[in-house]
Write a protein that holds these residues in place. Structure first.
Motif, short mmCIF file in Angstrom:
data_model
loop_
_atom_site.label_atom_id
_atom_site.label_comp_id
_atom_site.label_asym_id
_atom_site.label_seq_id
_atom_site.Cartn_x
_atom_site.Cartn_y
_atom_site.Cartn_z
N UNK A 15 0.83 -1.11 0.09
CA UNK A 15 -0.05 -0.04 0.03
C UNK A 15 1.02 1.08 0.30
N UNK A 16 0.84 2.18 -1.07
CA UNK A 16 1.56 3.18 -1.23
C UNK A 16 1.24 4.14 -2.36
N UNK A 17 1.80 5.23 -2.23
CA UNK A 17 1.36 6.23 -3.25
C UNK A 17 1.97 5.82 -4.68
N UNK A 24 7.31 14.13 -3.93
CA UNK A 24 8.13 13.10 -4.51
C UNK A 24 7.46 12.50 -5.69
N UNK A 25 8.43 12.48 -6.81
CA UNK A 25 7.62 11.92 -8.22
C UNK A 25 7.44 10.48 -8.25
N UNK A 26 6.54 10.23 -9.41
CA UNK A 26 6.30 8.81 -9.44
C UNK A 26 7.34 7.99 -9.57
N UNK A 31 10.85 3.38 -7.48
CA UNK A 31 11.80 2.66 -6.95
C UNK A 31 11.65 2.03 -5.66
N UNK A 32 10.82 2.83 -4.69
CA UNK A 32 10.54 2.22 -3.47
C UNK A 32 9.95 0.98 -3.74
N UNK A 33 8.86 0.99 -4.66
CA UNK A 33 8.14 -0.33 -4.77
C UNK A 33 8.98 -1.54 -5.38
#
Length: 64
Positions: A15-17, A24-26, A31-33
């Motif tokens: 669950x994340x933006x 912070x951009x897409x 990268x986090x995902x």
């Protein structure tokens, strides 16, 4: 003896933006995902965004 091919992996719901958030951009969130997915796979989970579902139901139901 257990057949590993027939074992279903547990799912790690992410669950994340998925677009710009908190300045912070897409690409940052992609990268986090990628990092979260790699960590989940390393410990034997299938990782996917909770919002990526084949059904049209409430996200709360998908999380559970």
């Amino acid at each position: 003896m257990t057949d590993n091919k027939s074992e279903k992996k547990k799912v790690c719901g992410i669950v994340m933006p998925i677009s710009q958030c908190d300045g912070l951009g897409p690409q940052h969130w992609l990268d986090v995902k990628s990092i979260v997915e790699a960590a989940a796979v390393q410990v034997g989970f299938e990782a996917r965004l909770v919002s990526d579902t084949f059904e049209s139901n409430l996200i709360h139901k998908e999380i559970l």
